[in-house]
Design an enzyme around this catalytic site. Sequence first.
Site, mmCIF file in Angstrom:
data_model
loop_
_atom_site.group_PDB
_atom_site.id
_atom_site.type_symbol
_atom_site.label_atom_id
_atom_site.label_comp_id
_atom_site.label_asym_id
_atom_site.label_seq_id
_atom_site.Cartn_x
_atom_site.Cartn_y
_atom_site.Cartn_z
ATOM 1 N N LYS A 22 -1.554 9.681 15.124
ATOM 2 C CA LYS A 22 -0.139 9.604 15.502
ATOM 3 C C LYS A 22 0.048 10.487 16.736
ATOM 4 O O LYS A 22 -0.724 11.417 16.972
ATOM 5 C CB LYS A 22 0.733 10.136 14.369
ATOM 6 C CG LYS A 22 0.497 9.370 13.056
ATOM 7 C CD LYS A 22 1.773 8.817 12.507
ATOM 8 C CE LYS A 22 1.544 8.011 11.271
ATOM 9 N NZ LYS A 22 1.988 6.633 11.349
ATOM 10 N N HIS A 69 -6.226 -0.679 6.609
ATOM 11 C CA HIS A 69 -6.243 -1.482 7.836
ATOM 12 C C HIS A 69 -7.589 -1.420 8.569
ATOM 13 O O HIS A 69 -8.164 -2.441 8.932
ATOM 14 C CB HIS A 69 -5.159 -1.019 8.816
ATOM 15 C CG HIS A 69 -3.783 -0.937 8.224
ATOM 16 N ND1 HIS A 69 -3.343 -1.790 7.253
ATOM 17 C CD2 HIS A 69 -2.738 -0.103 8.481
ATOM 18 C CE1 HIS A 69 -2.078 -1.487 6.936
ATOM 19 N NE2 HIS A 69 -1.704 -0.467 7.669
ATOM 20 N N GLU A 80 -1.213 5.392 17.672
ATOM 21 C CA GLU A 80 0.248 5.250 17.685
ATOM 22 C C GLU A 80 0.842 6.343 18.555
ATOM 23 O O GLU A 80 0.318 7.468 18.584
ATOM 24 C CB GLU A 80 0.795 5.377 16.266
ATOM 25 C CG GLU A 80 0.366 4.245 15.359
ATOM 26 C CD GLU A 80 1.058 4.329 14.015
ATOM 27 O OE1 GLU A 80 2.011 3.577 13.792
ATOM 28 O OE2 GLU A 80 0.656 5.163 13.195
ATOM 29 N N LYS A 85 -1.643 -10.145 10.752
ATOM 30 C CA LYS A 85 -1.459 -10.182 12.213
ATOM 31 C C LYS A 85 -2.291 -11.314 12.805
ATOM 32 O O LYS A 85 -3.448 -11.490 12.449
ATOM 33 C CB LYS A 85 -1.859 -8.836 12.838
ATOM 34 C CG LYS A 85 -0.889 -7.709 12.495
ATOM 35 C CD LYS A 85 -1.255 -6.441 13.226
ATOM 36 C CE LYS A 85 -0.454 -5.252 12.727
ATOM 37 N NZ LYS A 85 0.822 -5.043 13.396
ATOM 38 N N ASP A 89 -3.788 6.811 4.907
ATOM 39 C CA ASP A 89 -2.691 5.928 5.314
ATOM 40 C C ASP A 89 -3.210 4.645 5.960
ATOM 41 O O ASP A 89 -2.742 3.561 5.642
ATOM 42 C CB ASP A 89 -1.773 6.692 6.297
ATOM 43 C CG ASP A 89 -0.542 5.894 6.695
ATOM 44 O OD1 ASP A 89 -0.048 5.119 5.859
ATOM 45 O OD2 ASP A 89 -0.064 6.057 7.835
ATOM 46 N N LYS A 111 0.836 -1.173 0.000
ATOM 47 C CA LYS A 111 0.000 0.000 0.000
ATOM 48 C C LYS A 111 0.884 1.241 0.000
ATOM 49 O O LYS A 111 2.046 1.110 0.394
ATOM 50 C CB LYS A 111 -0.944 -0.002 1.200
ATOM 51 C CG LYS A 111 -0.213 0.078 2.554
ATOM 52 C CD LYS A 111 -1.179 0.257 3.657
ATOM 53 C CE LYS A 111 -1.224 1.676 4.126
ATOM 54 N NZ LYS A 111 -0.046 2.160 4.852
HETATM 55 C C1 BG6 Z 1 1.484 1.425 8.103
HETATM 56 C C2 BG6 Z 1 1.311 2.916 8.052
HETATM 57 O O1 BG6 Z 1 0.647 0.813 7.166
HETATM 58 O O2 BG6 Z 1 1.171 0.935 9.398
HETATM 59 C C3 BG6 Z 1 2.147 3.585 9.133
HETATM 60 O O3 BG6 Z 1 1.703 3.408 6.782
HETATM 61 C C4 BG6 Z 1 1.888 2.970 10.477
HETATM 62 O O4 BG6 Z 1 1.890 4.986 9.154
HETATM 63 C C5 BG6 Z 1 2.016 1.452 10.408
HETATM 64 O O5 BG6 Z 1 2.830 3.505 11.399
HETATM 65 C C6 BG6 Z 1 1.642 0.813 11.721
HETATM 66 O O6 BG6 Z 1 1.843 -0.572 11.653
HETATM 67 P P1 BG6 Z 1 1.857 -1.444 12.968
HETATM 68 O O7 BG6 Z 1 1.967 -2.842 12.487
HETATM 69 O O8 BG6 Z 1 3.043 -0.977 13.764
HETATM 70 O O9 BG6 Z 1 0.581 -1.162 13.687
#
Ligand code: BG6
Length: 515
Positions: A366, A268, A244, A210, A263, A176
């Site tokens: 974020k 997701h 995050e 996951k 993003d 992606k």
């Molecule tokens: C990615 C995003 O797809 O997933 C990022 O582009 C994000 O911005 C990341 O930080 C988070 O992944 P995970 O597995 O750490 O939750």
Amino acid sequence: MGCMSETTTWANPLRDPRDLRLPRIAGPCSLVIFGVTGDLAQKKLLPAVYDLANRGLLPPSFGLIGFARRDWAADHFVDVVKEAIQAHCRTPFRESTWNNLLKGIRFVQGTFDDPAAFERLSQTVQELDRDRGTRGNHAFYMSVPPSAFPVVAKQLAASGLSRSSEGAWRRVIIEKPFGHDLKSAQELDRTVSEVFDPSSVFRIDHYLGKETVQNLLALRFANSMYEPIWNSNYVDHVQITMAEDIGIESRAGYFDGIGAARDVIQNHLLQLMALTAMEEPVSFAAEDLTAEKIKVLSAIRLPHDLSKHTARGQYAQGWQGSREVNGYLDEKGVDRGSTTETYAAIRLDVDTRRWAGVPFYLRTGKRLGKRVTEIAVVFKRAPHLPFESTAVQELGNNAIVIRVQPDEGVTMRFGAKVPGATAMEVRDVSMDFSYGRSFTESSPEAYERLILDVLLGDPPLFPTTKEVDLSWRILDPIEEFWSTLGQPQPYRAGTWGPAEADQMLALDGRHWRMP
Ligand code: BG6
């Protein structure tokens, strides 16, 4: 000869890859990584390949080819790969695994627009077929910016690398973002499908790799106690949170202008929503699973008033633990007047009998209070409480919370009597299942699972074009509306997002869970 997965028995995302009775081991093949010097390759892809090898899931003849612009000698490339693996592998580093992997590692130097570089790649692939026995089976991982996809795809076609033939497969893995709106996603799809057969295209949404996301399917469809209450008779609403604590790190070039919703909500979070809301699939084969997800994505309805039922935010300077951190506009590489959101929340409804009147609230951000991804199914209150109101003042709604990360597991929240109190007093308590405490083996990384599935040709955990398109159809009007607004509302780094997001839920008489 193709990989062992080409029989339908492999198409089951719930099967434990460690199941010794049915080992899912890739057949002879190689993985070519474009963009091998990038962050994703170094932190996730190369370590995942090593972990697969260490778990005995790659064939002894496995080939790994890195393609990059840097003018590195083959030896130097090997050192870089080893360093990346040692720094980020999940399983213990073993010289024996590494030495075996090493025999199949190759480096091809070149730029994406240089036909001679693809000729060298073609020769390297043939050399692996001849000397290592990869038998013409090769997967191409596009760990490159989307703008580079078309040129790489065309070069692969021109050099004859993209064509599967009798008994030998070619596959492409696309990271992606799949476009930045419906139109660009469709263009990208056209380009890729001119070169690769649709069944050879694997779009990565790493959330689907996951373990806990797959466990959502087990929770819902392997048990009898959840399904009867998994509907609008009992569920008040659902909250899907991906929070995050990190900022945009060094990714301004990618993130600025894209924003949090494109993003992660487009992919997701909508995938998590589809898996939470879908009906039981006929089987876990790709086409059956996809059919159910598509029904949900097609039934999603946007709120009438986007100004009330969506929220955007942008992090301002603040504190992450004891560390003072910059605001988004002061991050390196970000345009000082940027209106890109680093926080996004939206309300979506699903127009089906099961979910009528049950809002799904999706939020991501974020620099929030902590890193957590969870799906909280929040239930209606009991229709009648035979207790004095003072006895139940602090009682919330019952909830089932699926923690995707960290500390993967499931929590149930319900009311229980406070022990010993003379009068009847009821408070919320939690009952907890934790992967870490219930199983001794640690979960594989998402990329281990997904890379192995590509090598096995096993598609259930990869979103299809239709899912991608439907997800953009949901997001495009929201993005269009947001583009008419000015600056997103600031929120202090280390907090839980902008006040706008709280108001959005308050309007519906609800509040966000504190994960
Ligand atoms: C990615 C995003 O797809 O997933 C990022 O582009 C994000 O911005 C990341 O930080 C988070 O992944 P995970 O597995 O750490 O939750």
